[in-house]
Write a protein that holds these residues in place. Structure first.
Motif, PDB file in Angstrom:
ATOM      1  N   ALA A   1      34.305  53.821  38.102  1.00  0.00           N
ATOM      2  CA  ALA A   1      35.003  54.855  37.324  1.00  0.00           C
ATOM      3  C   ALA A   1      35.338  54.370  35.912  1.00  0.00           C
ATOM      4  CB  ALA A   1      36.278  55.271  38.053  1.00  0.00           C
ATOM      5  N   LYS A   2      34.921  53.123  35.602  1.00  0.00           N
ATOM      6  CA  LYS A   2      35.173  52.532  34.278  1.00  0.00           C
ATOM      7  C   LYS A   2      36.668  52.493  33.932  1.00  0.00           C
ATOM      8  CE  LYS A   2      30.687  52.279  32.777  1.00  0.00           C
ATOM      9  NZ  LYS A   2      30.066  51.751  33.980  1.00  0.00           N
TER      10      LYS A   2
ATOM     11  N   VAL B   1      37.918  47.521  44.215  1.00  0.00           N
ATOM     12  CA  VAL B   1      37.449  47.046  42.905  1.00  0.00           C
ATOM     13  C   VAL B   1      36.190  47.816  42.503  1.00  0.00           C
ATOM     14  CG1 VAL B   1      36.583  45.049  41.607  1.00  0.00           C
ATOM     15  CG2 VAL B   1      38.462  44.744  43.243  1.00  0.00           C
ATOM     16  N   GLU B   2      35.323  48.044  43.476  1.00  0.00           N
ATOM     17  CA  GLU B   2      34.089  48.781  43.206  1.00  0.00           C
ATOM     18  C   GLU B   2      34.401  50.185  42.673  1.00  0.00           C
ATOM     19  OE1 GLU B   2      31.410  48.289  46.555  1.00  0.00           O
ATOM     20  OE2 GLU B   2      30.222  49.956  45.725  1.00  0.00           O
TER      21      GLU B   2
ATOM     22  N   ASN C   1      47.976  38.343  43.269  1.00  0.00           N
ATOM     23  CA  ASN C   1      46.665  37.714  43.405  1.00  0.00           C
ATOM     24  C   ASN C   1      45.823  38.492  44.402  1.00  0.00           C
ATOM     25  OD1 ASN C   1      46.759  35.335  41.695  1.00  0.00           O
ATOM     26  ND2 ASN C   1      48.415  34.637  43.043  1.00  0.00           N
ATOM     27  N   MET C   2      44.648  38.927  43.951  1.00  0.00           N
ATOM     28  CA  MET C   2      43.666  39.662  44.775  1.00  0.00           C
ATOM     29  C   MET C   2      44.291  40.846  45.519  1.00  0.00           C
ATOM     30  SD  MET C   2      40.748  37.734  47.106  1.00  0.00           S
ATOM     31  CE  MET C   2      41.524  37.751  48.702  1.00  0.00           C
ATOM     32  N   PRO C   3      45.110  41.672  44.851  1.00  0.00           N
ATOM     33  CA  PRO C   3      45.733  42.792  45.556  1.00  0.00           C
ATOM     34  C   PRO C   3      44.745  43.912  45.897  1.00  0.00           C
ATOM     35  CG  PRO C   3      46.286  42.891  43.232  1.00  0.00           C
ATOM     36  CD  PRO C   3      45.554  41.598  43.444  1.00  0.00           C
ATOM     37  N   SER C   4      43.604  43.955  45.214  1.00  0.00           N
ATOM     38  CA  SER C   4      42.642  45.031  45.486  1.00  0.00           C
ATOM     39  C   SER C   4      41.524  44.507  46.382  1.00  0.00           C
ATOM     40  CB  SER C   4      42.030  45.546  44.180  1.00  0.00           C
ATOM     41  OG  SER C   4      43.056  45.910  43.278  1.00  0.00           O
TER      42      SER C   4
END
Ligand code: NDP
Length: 447
Positions: free
Chosen positions: A362-363, A356-357, A348-351
């Motif tokens: 980078a798609k 994330v951005e 859960n929410m590791p990034s």
């Protein structure tokens, strides 16, 4: 738009001081659903953001117990009952030294959206304690679980709130918790999920979160005409989610090359095959040892925590499966530079938001935890159904339903997150999860 998010977040921070993980989780959701809310004013009129970010109930309690040397220990227990608009509160219990109110509120908040995405009737909740089972004897873990349940039992029930496992809470802990609940209530009911197979558990529940994260990756890859087959995969963690992630990667023809724990990580270039995974399961679930021992046994590389991370290893697909905020901006940049095409979050929410951005820019096919790891709670929902029916479904039946639910979650992400030549899975999961809960809340009035 930016100002609206900012002023809403200012209020959240003021109302919930020192809960930085909760702020982070709310910010991510608010940023992605604000444009949708602008187009659908009924939600703003119903004060939906204000209501959905306020837990329906928070329980905090003392958990005293006596350790093997006769000394009294005191831990703190929690249950966050976040939202029951679409079903009984549902979500895991975490036993770990880092547990605090903010972490559990972030997890409970995420759980509301995740459970909604599964298509099953489950509200959102989360709980746990700052008790850490690591290094404790079975007897100490039992004593703690019994004391924890002696307070929790009055707040939960099969139609009210149905906890499950999370970090530090596996089959052993669920067993002790269930035993004490049954004793106190004099009732045999489906009050917890993740139960043993012989007493109401569901086939595939232990496997579900890891399997689901790989199925979700497979769905994301499919949109680009690709699959897990032949892909090099990095996995972090070595607990429940990581183990079954590796198992499913192997079954689908991929190659998992890393596993970690809080002390460090192993890199096995040749791949962690079924036989080696058996060793990991025995090491972690029975002997409760450290992942370093894998490196010794199989002559793999080992790196102490802090020196290098699984994300420094070149891979096609990454499965962060340990804990929150374990993938930072520099890790995300390294993954992208090394050609990683897909990230499916078992944890859960590791990034971090900055990571994330990087993925979004980078798609990269980026599946956030609330969509990618929903398979676990989905099979918990199936365990609840089987308990209500007093029936057990076959392995094939549960696995088929898990696959169908994963496809349904992916479809919802596409519906709300599809952009030109790209799918924004964050937006898709947040809006998709929100709509069902918010509509139910509007229909049920101001409660
Ligand atoms: P486990 O307790 O089985 O395993 C957790 C693993 O992550 C262990 O290897 C542990 O190492 C490592 N870890 C935990 N905390 C940290 C930390 N602070 N730093 C570095 N490593 C850490 O838990 P699960 O596999 O069940 O859960 C893993 C993640 O998946 C969590 O984010 C959880 O919320 C999420 N999740 C779990 C579900 C489930 O069904 N179990 C469902 C959905 C999501 P060590 O032993 O050294 O602490």
């Amino acid at each position: 738009m930016l100002n609206k998010v900012k002023s809403f977040m200012k209020e959240i921070v003021e109302k919930n001081p020192a809960e930085k993980e909760f702020h982070q989780a709310v910010q991510e959701v608010v940023e992605s659903i604000m444009p949708f809310l602008e187009k659908h004013p009924k939600y703003a009129k119903a004060k939906m953001l204000e209501r959905i970010t306020e837990p329906e109930r928070v329980v905090m309690f003392r958990v005293p117990w006596v350790d093997d040397s006769g000394e009294i220990q005191v831990n703190r227990g929690y249950r966050i009952e976040m939202n029951s608009a679409i079903g009984p509160y549902k979500g895991g219990l975490r036993f770990h030294s880092t547990v605090n109110l903010g972490i559990l509120k972030f997890l409970a908040f995420e759980q509301v959206f995740k459970n909604s995405l599964t298509t099953l009737p489950m509200g959102g909740g989360k709980g746990g304690s700052n008790f850490d089972p690591k290094g404790k004897s079975d007897n100490e873990v039992m004593k703690f679980c019994q004391s924890f349940m002696t307070e929790l039992f009055r707040h939960i029930g099969p139609d009210t709130d149905v906890p499950a496992g999370d970090i530090g809470v596996g089959g052993r802990e669920i067993g002790y918790l269930f035993g004490q609940y049954k004793r106190l209530r004099n009732e045999f009911t489906g009050v917890l999920t993740g139960k043993g197979l012989g007493w109401g558990g569901s086939l595939i529940r232990p496997e579900a979160t890891g399997y689901g994260a790989v199925y979700f990756a497979e769905e994301m890859l499919k949109t680009k005409g690709k699959s897990i087959k032949g892909k090099v995969c990095t996995v972090s963690g070595s607990g429940n989610v990581a183990q079954y992630t590796v198992e499913k990667i192997n079954q689908l023809g991929g190659k998992a090359v890393t596993l970690s724990d809080s002390s460090g990580f192993v890199y096995d270039k040749k791949g962690i095959d079924a036989k080696k995974l058996e060793f990991v399961m025995e090491l972690k679930n029975v002997k409760r040892g450290r992942i370093k021992e894998y490196a010794k046994k199989y002559n793999a590389e080992y790196y102490e925590a802090g020196k290098k991370w699984p994300w420094d290893i070149k891979c096609d697909v990454a499965f962060p499966s340990a804990t929150q905020n374990e993938v930072h901006k520099k890790d995300a940049k390294t993954l992208v530079k090394n050609g990683c095409m897909c990230v499916s979050e078992g944890a859960n929410m590791p990034s971090t938001p900055e990571a994330v951005e990087v993925f979004q820019k980078a798609k990269v096919l980026y599946g956030p935890g609330k969509a990618a790891n929903a398979g676990g709670v989905a099979v918990s929902g199936l365990e609840m159904s089987q308990n209500s029916l007093r029936l057990s479904w076959t392995r094939e039946e549960v696995d088929r339903r898990l696959r169908d639910i994963t496809i349904a979650i992916h479809d919802t992400c596409l519906k709300y997150g599809k952009e030109k030549n790209h799918v924004d899975y964050v937006k898709g999961a947040n809006i998709g999860g929100f709509v069902k809960v918010a509509d139910a809340m509007i229909e049920q009035g101001v409660v």
